[in-house]
Design a protein around this motif. Structure first.
Motif, PDB file in Angstrom:
ATOM      1  N   SER A 326     -10.914 -23.920 -12.124  1.00 45.56           N
ATOM      2  CA  SER A 326     -12.341 -23.584 -11.818  1.00 45.56           C
ATOM      3  C   SER A 326     -12.732 -22.288 -11.158  1.00 45.56           C
ATOM      4  CB  SER A 326     -12.939 -24.893 -11.105  1.00 45.56           C
ATOM      5  OG  SER A 326     -12.252 -25.009 -10.037  1.00 45.56           O
ATOM      6  N   ASN A 327     -11.587 -21.779 -10.075  1.00 46.47           N
ATOM      7  CA  ASN A 327     -12.086 -20.617  -9.681  1.00 46.47           C
ATOM      8  C   ASN A 327     -12.101 -19.476 -10.543  1.00 46.47           C
ATOM      9  OD1 ASN A 327     -12.427 -21.374  -7.023  1.00 46.47           O
ATOM     10  ND2 ASN A 327     -10.565 -21.008  -6.314  1.00 46.47           N
ATOM     11  N   ALA A 328     -11.045 -19.512 -11.446  1.00 49.55           N
ATOM     12  CA  ALA A 328     -10.752 -18.536 -12.353  1.00 49.55           C
ATOM     13  C   ALA A 328     -11.971 -18.263 -13.411  1.00 49.55           C
ATOM     14  CB  ALA A 328      -9.553 -18.664 -13.392  1.00 49.55           C
ATOM     15  N   VAL A 329     -12.663 -19.538 -13.767  1.00 46.44           N
ATOM     16  CA  VAL A 329     -13.664 -19.761 -14.767  1.00 46.44           C
ATOM     17  C   VAL A 329     -14.853 -19.067 -13.922  1.00 46.44           C
ATOM     18  CG1 VAL A 329     -15.283 -21.169 -15.721  1.00 46.44           C
ATOM     19  CG2 VAL A 329     -12.955 -21.524 -15.710  1.00 46.44           C
ATOM     20  N   ARG A 330     -15.117 -19.447 -12.527  1.00 48.15           N
ATOM     21  CA  ARG A 330     -16.203 -18.918 -12.212  1.00 48.15           C
ATOM     22  C   ARG A 330     -16.387 -17.377 -11.779  1.00 48.15           C
ATOM     23  NH1 ARG A 330     -15.881 -21.716  -6.896  1.00 48.15           N
ATOM     24  NH2 ARG A 330     -15.214 -24.008  -7.974  1.00 48.15           N
ATOM     25  N   SER A 331     -14.823 -16.827 -11.708  1.00 50.36           N
ATOM     26  CA  SER A 331     -14.716 -15.335 -11.416  1.00 50.36           C
ATOM     27  C   SER A 331     -14.514 -14.252 -12.632  1.00 50.36           C
ATOM     28  CB  SER A 331     -13.777 -15.028 -10.460  1.00 50.36           C
ATOM     29  OG  SER A 331     -13.640 -15.883  -9.583  1.00 50.36           O
ATOM     30  N   THR A 332     -14.579 -15.141 -13.741  1.00 51.43           N
ATOM     31  CA  THR A 332     -14.303 -14.215 -15.081  1.00 51.43           C
ATOM     32  C   THR A 332     -15.355 -14.297 -16.065  1.00 51.43           C
ATOM     33  OG1 THR A 332     -12.090 -15.193 -14.732  1.00 51.43           O
ATOM     34  CG2 THR A 332     -12.302 -13.774 -16.974  1.00 51.43           C
ATOM     35  N   SER A 354      -4.037 -16.832 -14.322  1.00 46.25           N
ATOM     36  CA  SER A 354      -4.366 -15.655 -14.150  1.00 46.25           C
ATOM     37  C   SER A 354      -5.726 -15.170 -14.982  1.00 46.25           C
ATOM     38  CB  SER A 354      -3.355 -14.446 -14.561  1.00 46.25           C
ATOM     39  OG  SER A 354      -2.872 -14.950 -15.971  1.00 46.25           O
ATOM     40  N   ASP A 355      -6.374 -14.098 -14.474  1.00 48.94           N
ATOM     41  CA  ASP A 355      -7.680 -13.953 -15.323  1.00 48.94           C
ATOM     42  C   ASP A 355      -7.986 -12.574 -15.369  1.00 48.94           C
ATOM     43  OD1 ASP A 355      -9.392 -13.081 -12.964  1.00 48.94           O
ATOM     44  OD2 ASP A 355      -9.003 -15.179 -12.208  1.00 48.94           O
ATOM     45  N   THR A 356      -8.751 -12.204 -16.046  1.00 48.23           N
ATOM     46  CA  THR A 356      -9.107 -10.861 -16.223  1.00 48.23           C
ATOM     47  C   THR A 356     -10.647 -10.603 -15.647  1.00 48.23           C
ATOM     48  OG1 THR A 356     -10.331 -11.248 -18.418  1.00 48.23           O
ATOM     49  CG2 THR A 356      -7.811 -10.547 -18.353  1.00 48.23           C
ATOM     50  N   ARG A 367      -6.959 -13.992   3.482  1.00 47.52           N
ATOM     51  CA  ARG A 367      -8.141 -15.116   4.109  1.00 47.52           C
ATOM     52  C   ARG A 367      -8.321 -15.989   3.312  1.00 47.52           C
ATOM     53  NH1 ARG A 367     -12.592 -12.918   7.811  1.00 47.52           N
ATOM     54  NH2 ARG A 367     -12.499 -15.150   8.215  1.00 47.52           N
ATOM     55  N   LEU A 368      -7.917 -15.851   1.883  1.00 50.43           N
ATOM     56  CA  LEU A 368      -8.569 -16.737   0.590  1.00 50.43           C
ATOM     57  C   LEU A 368      -8.195 -18.334   1.153  1.00 50.43           C
ATOM     58  CD1 LEU A 368      -7.760 -14.983  -2.424  1.00 50.43           C
ATOM     59  CD2 LEU A 368     -10.104 -14.905  -1.200  1.00 50.43           C
ATOM     60  N   THR A 369      -7.081 -18.542   1.789  1.00 56.06           N
ATOM     61  CA  THR A 369      -6.859 -19.989   1.994  1.00 56.06           C
ATOM     62  C   THR A 369      -7.354 -20.697   3.234  1.00 56.06           C
ATOM     63  OG1 THR A 369      -4.808 -19.385   2.950  1.00 56.06           O
ATOM     64  CG2 THR A 369      -4.713 -20.034   0.420  1.00 56.06           C
ATOM     65  N   PHE A 372     -13.562 -22.926   4.326  1.00 57.85           N
ATOM     66  CA  PHE A 372     -14.736 -22.306   4.184  1.00 57.85           C
ATOM     67  C   PHE A 372     -14.893 -20.909   3.893  1.00 57.85           C
ATOM     68  CE2 PHE A 372     -15.568 -26.185   6.570  1.00 57.85           C
ATOM     69  CZ  PHE A 372     -16.216 -26.637   5.339  1.00 57.85           C
ATOM     70  N   PHE A 373     -13.811 -20.066   3.300  1.00 56.11           N
ATOM     71  CA  PHE A 373     -13.856 -18.521   3.413  1.00 56.11           C
ATOM     72  C   PHE A 373     -14.109 -18.346   1.908  1.00 56.11           C
ATOM     73  CE2 PHE A 373     -12.085 -14.671   1.798  1.00 56.11           C
ATOM     74  CZ  PHE A 373     -12.668 -13.777   3.019  1.00 56.11           C
ATOM     75  N   ARG A 374     -15.478 -17.683   1.967  1.00 54.12           N
ATOM     76  CA  ARG A 374     -15.866 -17.346   0.723  1.00 54.12           C
ATOM     77  C   ARG A 374     -16.098 -15.813   0.709  1.00 54.12           C
ATOM     78  NH1 ARG A 374     -19.490 -20.721   1.435  1.00 54.12           N
ATOM     79  NH2 ARG A 374     -18.868 -22.775   0.933  1.00 54.12           N
ATOM     80  N   ILE A 375     -15.654 -15.063  -0.445  1.00 53.03           N
ATOM     81  CA  ILE A 375     -15.864 -13.429  -0.419  1.00 53.03           C
ATOM     82  C   ILE A 375     -17.437 -13.234  -0.483  1.00 53.03           C
ATOM     83  CG2 ILE A 375     -15.444 -11.348  -1.643  1.00 53.03           C
ATOM     84  CD1 ILE A 375     -12.924 -12.664  -2.503  1.00 53.03           C
ATOM     85  N   ASP A 376     -18.189 -13.867  -1.436  1.00 52.34           N
ATOM     86  CA  ASP A 376     -19.644 -13.598  -1.490  1.00 52.34           C
ATOM     87  C   ASP A 376     -20.255 -15.087  -1.118  1.00 52.34           C
ATOM     88  OD1 ASP A 376     -22.003 -13.517  -2.270  1.00 52.34           O
ATOM     89  OD2 ASP A 376     -21.777 -12.693  -4.192  1.00 52.34           O
ATOM     90  N   GLY A 384     -21.538 -23.789  -7.024  1.00 54.98           N
ATOM     91  CA  GLY A 384     -20.835 -25.302  -6.727  1.00 54.98           C
ATOM     92  C   GLY A 384     -19.572 -24.878  -5.843  1.00 54.98           C
ATOM     93  N   GLY A 385     -19.053 -23.802  -5.340  1.00 55.94           N
ATOM     94  CA  GLY A 385     -17.918 -23.722  -4.751  1.00 55.94           C
ATOM     95  C   GLY A 385     -18.181 -24.236  -3.208  1.00 55.94           C
ATOM     96  N   THR A 386     -17.104 -24.949  -2.767  1.00 61.74           N
ATOM     97  CA  THR A 386     -17.165 -25.362  -1.296  1.00 61.74           C
ATOM     98  C   THR A 386     -16.563 -24.433  -0.337  1.00 61.74           C
ATOM     99  OG1 THR A 386     -15.388 -26.709  -1.470  1.00 61.74           O
ATOM    100  CG2 THR A 386     -17.433 -27.602  -1.926  1.00 61.74           C
ATOM    101  N   GLY A 387     -15.715 -23.647  -0.787  1.00 62.25           N
ATOM    102  CA  GLY A 387     -14.762 -22.808   0.229  1.00 62.25           C
ATOM    103  C   GLY A 387     -13.554 -23.421   0.831  1.00 62.25           C
ATOM    104  N   LEU A 388     -13.461 -24.876   0.002  1.00 62.35           N
ATOM    105  CA  LEU A 388     -12.307 -25.495   0.527  1.00 62.35           C
ATOM    106  C   LEU A 388     -10.989 -25.644  -0.383  1.00 62.35           C
ATOM    107  CD1 LEU A 388     -14.221 -28.506   2.015  1.00 62.35           C
ATOM    108  CD2 LEU A 388     -12.815 -26.619   3.182  1.00 62.35           C
ATOM    109  N   GLY A 389     -11.292 -25.094  -1.728  1.00 64.14           N
ATOM    110  CA  GLY A 389     -10.714 -25.449  -2.870  1.00 64.14           C
ATOM    111  C   GLY A 389      -9.303 -24.781  -2.761  1.00 64.14           C
ATOM    112  N   LEU A 390      -8.858 -23.594  -2.111  1.00 68.67           N
ATOM    113  CA  LEU A 390      -7.777 -22.843  -1.894  1.00 68.67           C
ATOM    114  C   LEU A 390      -6.941 -23.413  -0.746  1.00 68.67           C
ATOM    115  CD1 LEU A 390      -8.448 -19.252  -3.049  1.00 68.67           C
ATOM    116  CD2 LEU A 390      -7.243 -20.954  -4.367  1.00 68.67           C
ATOM    117  N   ALA A 391      -7.856 -23.928   0.358  1.00 69.91           N
ATOM    118  CA  ALA A 391      -7.176 -24.647   1.506  1.00 69.91           C
ATOM    119  C   ALA A 391      -6.415 -25.814   0.924  1.00 69.91           C
ATOM    120  CB  ALA A 391      -8.070 -24.832   2.416  1.00 69.91           C
TER     121      ALA A 391
END
Ligand code: ADP
Length: 434
Positions: A326-332, A354-356, A367-369, A372-376, A384-391
């Motif tokens: 879902s992160n890849a879908v949001r970022s691609t 992996s994504d393009t 810091r990604l993991t 509540f860390f989000r780049i933007d 819909g991101g919570t910032g907890l997915g990668l943790a």
């Protein structure tokens, strides 16, 4: 040649000459010479034997010290002897100082040989882990401290690796252990008391879990009323939009609380079970299918390079895949591509998403993991991101002794690789390979 040696030689020659001269007086110079040589030899042998006795017993009373070359040998010997005794004394003093300082150390230190047998340990090792310097000398440390994690640490040959172990002597105590190799084949096992740290981290975990749990019930009531309100046709005009927004926020809060509870559960659980062989290839295909119905998303490909399975729990592996996908879908962007890869080898197995897409700046990768860390910040909330997915992904992977390796380049896409150790990989039966 030294003066004493020269004197010794001259003395011996004069003695032999005197013997020969006396023999000559009696018409037997050779006999006289031989007799003098025999006397000289016997005297030297006597000195040698008496010196040897002195060396063994430490008593040189019988030894004639002041005679010939022996005077020099004896004084040299005494000089070296006193020097060695002084050196021994200073080593002993140094050893006492080192022992005193290691005993004053708050951390436990255990010196081990290549077979992990205890050579010595300091006082803290006794208080923290119950090791006894004299009694446990020569015993294998993993026979005394029986913990599979410690055994793993001792065989890992990795100076950076640390493990946490319950103290065998302090009730509720925790130790952080590390092995440092030194010398030819010796190791230092360092034990640090982390009871307080563990207690604080448990308090924090309990607080987050309790707060999330307590907030859930009132939120369910609020969400219920909001659902009823939104379905009510008598709702005053102008209230539709605020009610819908409140509904969305209530849904989001429920999602955050659910994920916080999931994180607390993962943090306090041990290693994942090894019972269930998980078909990762199947889960990747399923996850792709789940996203297929979504409009306006990038193309998702599945690349299965292995039929190996993973011993663990399917729901946990699915959590990893869904979060990364879902992160890849949001970022691609929609014209981009996302690839789900599964491959295995002698060093373990890799699950790669992996994504393009947009990629990530190098400074943000470590810091990604974090929770509540989000780049933007703003965008994360909108989509819909919570910032907890990668943790969550990181904590699930820790239960498998697996690693998350992130590589990315801004504008060129990202790769999230989950590397599982070989003991988690179950090779497929031969039928599956054909
Ligand atoms: P979120 O719920 O916000 O996605 P995550 O912990 O899953 O939280 O991710 C943290 C942040 O990492 C995201 O907000 C996003 O900024 C960044 N991120 C995660 N995956 C990708 C990706 N594939 N490409 C670019 N950025 C990513």
């Amino acid at each position: 040649m030294s003066d004493a040696a020269r004197k010794f030689l001259v003395g011996v020659l004069l003695f032999l000459a005197a013997g020969a001269a006396i023999g000559w007086l009696y018409d037997h110079p050779v006999l006289g010479l031989l007799a003098a040589a025999l006397v000289a030899l016997l005297w030297q042998v006597r000195q040698l034997l008496s010196f040897d006795r002195g060396l063994r017993t430490g008593n040189f009373d019988d030894f004639r010290q002041g005679e010939g070359i022996w005077e020099q040998i004896f004084s040299r010997f005494q000089y070296e002897n006193t020097k060695a005794a002084r050196r021994k004394q200073s080593y002993r003093q140094l050893l006492r100082e080192v022992r005193k300082s290691t005993n004053a150390m708050p951390d436990g230190a255990v010196i081990l040989n290549a077979e992990n047998e205890i050579i010595t340990c300091n006082r803290a090792a006794k208080h923290l882990a119950g090791l006894k310097r004299k009694k446990d000398r020569g015993q294998r440390v993993d026979n005394i401290l029986r913990d599979p994690e410690l055994t793993r640490l001792l065989h890992a040959d990795d100076q950076k690796l640390t493990i946490e172990m319950a103290s065998p002597v302090v009730d509720g105590g925790w130790l952080n252990c590390r092995v440092v190799a030194y010398g030819a084949d010796q190791k230092l096992l360092l034990l640090r008391d982390i009871t307080e740290r563990m207690r604080l981290s448990k308090m924090r975990r309990d607080f987050v879990a309790n707060a999330s749990h307590e907030l859930r019930s009132p939120l369910t009531v609020i969400a219920g009323y909001l659902d009823s309100l939104s379905e009510n046709d008598d709702i005053p005009p102008g209230w539709e939009k605020p009610v819908e927004q409140m509904q969305n926020q209530a849904y989001r809060m429920r999602q955050i609380l659910g994920e916080l509870l999931e994180l607390s559960r993962l943090e306090s659980s041990g290693k994942a079970s090894m019972d269930e062989p998980v078909d990762v290839g199947y889960l990747l295909n399923e996850s792709r299918s789940a996203f297929e119905g979504h409009a306006d998303i990038a193309r998702i490909l599945v690349d299965l390079g292995s039929t190996a399975q993973l011993s663990g729990t399917a729901a946990e592996i699915e959590t990893i895949i869904v979060n990364l996908l879902s992160n890849a879908v949001r970022s691609t962007p929609t014209d981009g591509e996302i690839t789900l890869t599964w491959r295995s080898g002698s060093d373990g197995a890799d699950l790669i998403v992996s994504d393009t897409g947009e990629g990530i700046d190098a400074e943000n990768i470590p810091r990604l993991t974090e929770r509540f860390f989000r780049i933007d910040k703003g965008r994360g909330r909108e989509d819909g991101g919570t910032g907890l997915g990668l943790a969550i992904v990181k904590h699930v992977l820790a239960r498998y002794d697996a690693e998350l390796i992130i590589t990315s380049e801004p504008g060129a896409g990202s790769e999230f690789r989950c590397h599982f150790p070989p003991d988690r990989v179950v090779l497929a039966p031969p039928a599956a390979l054909s």
